[in-house]
Motif scaffolding. Structure first.
Motif, PDB file in Angstrom:
ATOM      1  N   ILE A   1       0.873  -1.167   0.000  1.00 42.64           N
ATOM      2  CA  ILE A   1       0.000   0.000   0.000  1.00 42.64           C
ATOM      3  C   ILE A   1       0.916   1.224   0.000  1.00 42.64           C
ATOM      4  O   ILE A   1       1.272   1.744   1.063  1.00 42.64           O
ATOM      5  CB  ILE A   1      -0.938   0.013   1.226  1.00 42.64           C
ATOM      6  N   PRO A   2       1.358   1.658  -1.184  1.00 43.30           N
ATOM      7  CA  PRO A   2       2.268   2.805  -1.252  1.00 43.30           C
ATOM      8  C   PRO A   2       1.715   4.012  -0.500  1.00 43.30           C
ATOM      9  O   PRO A   2       0.527   4.302  -0.556  1.00 43.30           O
ATOM     10  CB  PRO A   2       2.372   3.080  -2.753  1.00 43.30           C
ATOM     11  N   GLY A   3       2.582   4.662   0.244  1.00 46.19           N
ATOM     12  CA  GLY A   3       2.175   5.811   1.036  1.00 46.19           C
ATOM     13  C   GLY A   3       1.651   5.442   2.405  1.00 46.19           C
ATOM     14  O   GLY A   3       1.430   6.307   3.242  1.00 46.19           O
ATOM     15  N   VAL A   4       1.449   4.134   2.644  1.00 51.53           N
ATOM     16  CA  VAL A   4       0.966   3.673   3.940  1.00 51.53           C
ATOM     17  C   VAL A   4       1.946   2.649   4.510  1.00 51.53           C
ATOM     18  O   VAL A   4       2.575   2.874   5.529  1.00 51.53           O
ATOM     19  CB  VAL A   4      -0.447   3.061   3.849  1.00 51.53           C
ATOM     20  N   LEU A   5       2.094   1.510   3.834  1.00 53.06           N
ATOM     21  CA  LEU A   5       3.007   0.456   4.266  1.00 53.06           C
ATOM     22  C   LEU A   5       3.302  -0.465   3.096  1.00 53.06           C
ATOM     23  O   LEU A   5       2.379  -0.930   2.424  1.00 53.06           O
ATOM     24  CB  LEU A   5       2.389  -0.348   5.424  1.00 53.06           C
ATOM     25  N   VAL A   6       4.580  -0.712   2.865  1.00 54.43           N
ATOM     26  CA  VAL A   6       4.989  -1.644   1.818  1.00 54.43           C
ATOM     27  C   VAL A   6       5.938  -2.662   2.445  1.00 54.43           C
ATOM     28  O   VAL A   6       7.075  -2.339   2.769  1.00 54.43           O
ATOM     29  CB  VAL A   6       5.678  -0.925   0.636  1.00 54.43           C
ATOM     30  N   THR A   7       5.428  -3.871   2.664  1.00 54.34           N
ATOM     31  CA  THR A   7       6.254  -4.965   3.167  1.00 54.34           C
ATOM     32  C   THR A   7       6.308  -6.113   2.169  1.00 54.34           C
ATOM     33  O   THR A   7       7.100  -7.023   2.331  1.00 54.34           O
ATOM     34  CB  THR A   7       5.731  -5.486   4.519  1.00 54.34           C
ATOM     35  N   ALA A   8       5.440  -6.084   1.168  1.00 54.87           N
ATOM     36  CA  ALA A   8       5.387  -7.143   0.161  1.00 54.87           C
ATOM     37  C   ALA A   8       6.199  -6.723  -1.054  1.00 54.87           C
ATOM     38  O   ALA A   8       6.198  -5.566  -1.451  1.00 54.87           O
ATOM     39  CB  ALA A   8       3.947  -7.415  -0.250  1.00 54.87           C
ATOM     40  N   GLU A   9       6.874  -7.692  -1.612  1.00 58.89           N
ATOM     41  CA  GLU A   9       7.599  -7.453  -2.851  1.00 58.89           C
ATOM     42  C   GLU A   9       6.664  -7.730  -4.020  1.00 58.89           C
ATOM     43  O   GLU A   9       5.608  -8.297  -3.854  1.00 58.89           O
ATOM     44  CB  GLU A   9       8.805  -8.389  -2.932  1.00 58.89           C
ATOM     45  N   GLY A  10       7.076  -7.310  -5.190  1.00 55.89           N
ATOM     46  CA  GLY A  10       6.301  -7.692  -6.357  1.00 55.89           C
ATOM     47  C   GLY A  10       5.687  -6.549  -7.115  1.00 55.89           C
ATOM     48  O   GLY A  10       4.745  -6.751  -7.848  1.00 55.89           O
ATOM     49  N   GLY A  11       6.185  -5.363  -6.924  1.00 48.73           N
ATOM     50  CA  GLY A  11       5.718  -4.259  -7.742  1.00 48.73           C
ATOM     51  C   GLY A  11       4.294  -3.868  -7.469  1.00 48.73           C
ATOM     52  O   GLY A  11       3.923  -3.580  -6.352  1.00 48.73           O
ATOM     53  N   THR A  12       3.476  -3.919  -8.499  1.00 45.13           N
ATOM     54  CA  THR A  12       2.132  -3.363  -8.402  1.00 45.13           C
ATOM     55  C   THR A  12       1.043  -4.414  -8.239  1.00 45.13           C
ATOM     56  O   THR A  12      -0.131  -4.078  -8.292  1.00 45.13           O
ATOM     57  CB  THR A  12       1.821  -2.519  -9.647  1.00 45.13           C
ATOM     58  N   GLY A  13       1.396  -5.651  -8.062  1.00 44.03           N
ATOM     59  CA  GLY A  13       0.371  -6.672  -7.848  1.00 44.03           C
ATOM     60  C   GLY A  13      -0.389  -7.002  -9.117  1.00 44.03           C
ATOM     61  O   GLY A  13      -0.061  -6.547 -10.207  1.00 44.03           O
ATOM     62  N   GLU A  14      -1.407  -7.804  -8.955  1.00 40.88           N
ATOM     63  CA  GLU A  14      -2.174  -8.291 -10.095  1.00 40.88           C
ATOM     64  C   GLU A  14      -3.024  -7.207 -10.732  1.00 40.88           C
ATOM     65  O   GLU A  14      -3.291  -7.238 -11.918  1.00 40.88           O
ATOM     66  CB  GLU A  14      -3.075  -9.444  -9.646  1.00 40.88           C
ATOM     67  N   THR A  15      -3.472  -6.256  -9.945  1.00 37.41           N
ATOM     68  CA  THR A  15      -4.397  -5.259 -10.463  1.00 37.41           C
ATOM     69  C   THR A  15      -3.742  -3.910 -10.711  1.00 37.41           C
ATOM     70  O   THR A  15      -4.401  -2.986 -11.165  1.00 37.41           O
ATOM     71  CB  THR A  15      -5.566  -5.050  -9.482  1.00 37.41           C
ATOM     72  N   GLY A  16      -2.467  -3.795 -10.371  1.00 40.17           N
ATOM     73  CA  GLY A  16      -1.788  -2.522 -10.559  1.00 40.17           C
ATOM     74  C   GLY A  16      -2.026  -1.546  -9.425  1.00 40.17           C
ATOM     75  O   GLY A  16      -1.559  -0.434  -9.463  1.00 40.17           O
ATOM     76  N   GLY A  17      -2.736  -1.960  -8.400  1.00 36.35           N
ATOM     77  CA  GLY A  17      -3.025  -1.088  -7.270  1.00 36.35           C
ATOM     78  C   GLY A  17      -2.574  -1.715  -5.973  1.00 36.35           C
ATOM     79  O   GLY A  17      -1.893  -2.737  -5.955  1.00 36.35           O
ATOM     80  N   PRO A  18      -2.986  -1.116  -4.875  1.00 39.67           N
ATOM     81  CA  PRO A  18      -2.589  -1.655  -3.574  1.00 39.67           C
ATOM     82  C   PRO A  18      -3.209  -3.033  -3.337  1.00 39.67           C
ATOM     83  O   PRO A  18      -4.278  -3.339  -3.850  1.00 39.67           O
ATOM     84  CB  PRO A  18      -3.124  -0.621  -2.582  1.00 39.67           C
ATOM     85  N   PHE A  19      -2.486  -3.850  -2.559  1.00 44.76           N
ATOM     86  CA  PHE A  19      -2.992  -5.181  -2.247  1.00 44.76           C
ATOM     87  C   PHE A  19      -2.439  -5.646  -0.915  1.00 44.76           C
ATOM     88  O   PHE A  19      -1.482  -5.083  -0.381  1.00 44.76           O
ATOM     89  CB  PHE A  19      -2.650  -6.192  -3.356  1.00 44.76           C
ATOM     90  N   ILE A  20      -3.058  -6.694  -0.395  1.00 42.48           N
ATOM     91  CA  ILE A  20      -2.567  -7.403   0.772  1.00 42.48           C
ATOM     92  C   ILE A  20      -2.218  -8.802   0.303  1.00 42.48           C
ATOM     93  O   ILE A  20      -2.950  -9.409  -0.484  1.00 42.48           O
ATOM     94  CB  ILE A  20      -3.623  -7.430   1.891  1.00 42.48           C
ATOM     95  N   GLN A  21      -1.095  -9.305   0.765  1.00 37.19           N
ATOM     96  CA  GLN A  21      -0.620 -10.619   0.341  1.00 37.19           C
ATOM     97  C   GLN A  21      -0.631 -11.580   1.520  1.00 37.19           C
ATOM     98  O   GLN A  21      -0.137 -11.251   2.592  1.00 37.19           O
ATOM     99  CB  GLN A  21       0.799 -10.493  -0.208  1.00 37.19           C
ATOM    100  N   PHE A  22      -1.220 -12.755   1.313  1.00 35.60           N
ATOM    101  CA  PHE A  22      -1.198 -13.818   2.300  1.00 35.60           C
ATOM    102  C   PHE A  22      -0.253 -14.888   1.772  1.00 35.60           C
ATOM    103  O   PHE A  22      -0.305 -15.233   0.601  1.00 35.60           O
ATOM    104  CB  PHE A  22      -2.578 -14.469   2.484  1.00 35.60           C
ATOM    105  N   SER A  23       0.585 -15.422   2.641  1.00 33.95           N
ATOM    106  CA  SER A  23       1.449 -16.521   2.206  1.00 33.95           C
ATOM    107  C   SER A  23       1.558 -17.564   3.308  1.00 33.95           C
ATOM    108  O   SER A  23       1.491 -17.251   4.497  1.00 33.95           O
ATOM    109  CB  SER A  23       2.824 -16.010   1.788  1.00 33.95           C
ATOM    110  N   TYR A  24       1.701 -18.794   2.873  1.00 34.65           N
ATOM    111  CA  TYR A  24       1.810 -19.930   3.783  1.00 34.65           C
ATOM    112  C   TYR A  24       2.790 -20.904   3.181  1.00 34.65           C
ATOM    113  O   TYR A  24       2.719 -21.226   1.999  1.00 34.65           O
ATOM    114  CB  TYR A  24       0.446 -20.603   3.948  1.00 34.65           C
TER     115      TYR A  24
END
Length: 103
Positions: free
Chosen positions: A31-54
């Protein structure tokens, strides 16, 4: 992103981080401007996203992106945090189904 959305998303992140979710699930944010802890550029939609991983037993991690669409951003912080928590629970259900087979 507006100041109001930025503040709302900061609240959402705090709520999600405090909620009880499976400790084996990593939640990262893009979430640019808020928090960026995930790698991968702009995500699937080109906008902010949350990533879950297991990942378990040295296997390749299972990763899912949850795009933060405009209709999600219109929700209250608590409602959006609840939606994210629900999405994490669904993600875990999918992981269990893959690991143990659909019943």
């Amino acid at each position: 992103m507006s100041v109001e959305q930025t503040e709302k998303l900061q609240s959402v992140i705090e709520l999600v981080d405090k909620m009880s979710v499976d400790p084996d699930i990593d939640i990262e944010y893009f979430i640019p401007g808020v928090l960026v802890t995930a790698e991968g550029g702009t995500g699937e939609t080109g906008g902010p996203f949350i990533q879950f991983s297991y990942s378990a037993d040295g296997q390749s991690p299972h990763i899912q992106h949850m795009p933060l669409k405009q209709n999600f951003l219109d929700k209250t912080p608590q409602d959006l945090a609840n939606l994210i928590t629900f999405s994490v629970e669904q993600f875990m259900g999918e992981i269990d189904a893959r690991a143990y087979g659909a019943q």
